[in-house]
Design a protein around this motif. Structure first.
Motif, mmCIF file in Angstrom:
data_model
loop_
_atom_site.group_PDB
_atom_site.id
_atom_site.type_symbol
_atom_site.label_atom_id
_atom_site.label_comp_id
_atom_site.label_asym_id
_atom_site.label_seq_id
_atom_site.Cartn_x
_atom_site.Cartn_y
_atom_site.Cartn_z
ATOM 1 N N UNK A 35 0.821 -1.203 0.000
ATOM 2 C CA UNK A 35 0.000 0.000 0.000
ATOM 3 C C UNK A 35 0.862 1.262 0.000
ATOM 4 N N UNK A 36 2.006 1.187 -0.636
ATOM 5 C CA UNK A 36 2.879 2.355 -0.723
ATOM 6 C C UNK A 36 2.147 3.493 -1.429
ATOM 7 N N UNK A 37 2.381 4.692 -0.966
ATOM 8 C CA UNK A 37 1.778 5.879 -1.573
ATOM 9 C C UNK A 37 2.469 6.113 -2.922
ATOM 10 N N UNK A 38 1.703 6.289 -3.997
ATOM 11 C CA UNK A 38 2.326 6.496 -5.311
ATOM 12 C C UNK A 38 3.040 7.840 -5.389
ATOM 13 N N UNK A 39 4.032 7.918 -6.262
ATOM 14 C CA UNK A 39 4.767 9.159 -6.490
ATOM 15 C C UNK A 39 4.108 10.041 -7.532
#
Length: 185
Positions: A35-39
């Motif tokens: 669930x990494x925050x997108x760049x």
């Protein structure tokens, strides 16, 4: 012998509990990576640290967007977290200044804001509310000579001011990057 069994049973229970805890930590660590925050959000590069407070609680992030379609006017982009609306973003291209952003932020059904105030974010006009913001700047495109960005944090409590600093930082950076992407900034 009885003493050894008495000591061994708690050790086994402790070992099982420790192993279970390690497994949970490992699964949690894997979930954090998933669930990494997108760049990039809605076609604009943005620091994940600026987006993260607006996307809490974290989960699977998906965009529903018409940003890629070359159509003048209002282009929507919604960011969903675990299938629920998290960010509502609208990009508008138009000729001339839009109607007063402060008035529109109070009345708009698209991006209505609680306690909106005019703020200087470095653009022609900017408004900040408890749960979102709007900004406009000159930008010559096929859709007009101005670009307006509106954003609302869907999961924010509109009666609390706690997200205002995060909304302001996100809007300042996001609008600047979008103007660069469009060749306006």
């Amino acid at each position: 012998m009885a003493f050894t069994k008495a000591v061994t049973a708690p050790r086994r229970a402790m070992a099982a509990a420790t192993a279970g805890s390690c497994l949970m930590l490992a699964l949690t660590a894997c979930d954090d990576k998933a669930v990494a925050i997108p760049g990039t959000i809605c076609g604009t590069p943005i620091s994940p640290t600026l987006a993260e407070p607006l996307l809490r609680p974290r989960g699977k992030i998906v965009e529903a967007s018409l940003v890629e379609q070359p159509r003048p006017g209002l282009m929507p982009c919604d960011v969903l977290v675990d299938g629920k609306p998290a960010l509502t973003i609208r990009f508008g291209f138009h000729d001339g200044l839009p109607a007063d952003l402060l008035v529109r932020s109070r009345e708009s059904t698209i991006v209505g804001l609680t306690d909106p105030v005019r703020v200087d974010l470095g653009f022609e006009d900017s408004v900040l509310g408890n749960e979102g913001a709007a900004a406009t700047a000159p930008c010559k495109t096929a859709g007009g000579d101005h670009f307006t960005f509106k954003m609302k944090v869907d999961r924010a409590n509109p009666l609390k001011r706690d997200l205002r600093p995060h909304v302001e930082a996100f809007t300042r950076a996001y609008m600047s990057e979008t103007l660069k992407t469009l060749g306006c900034g």
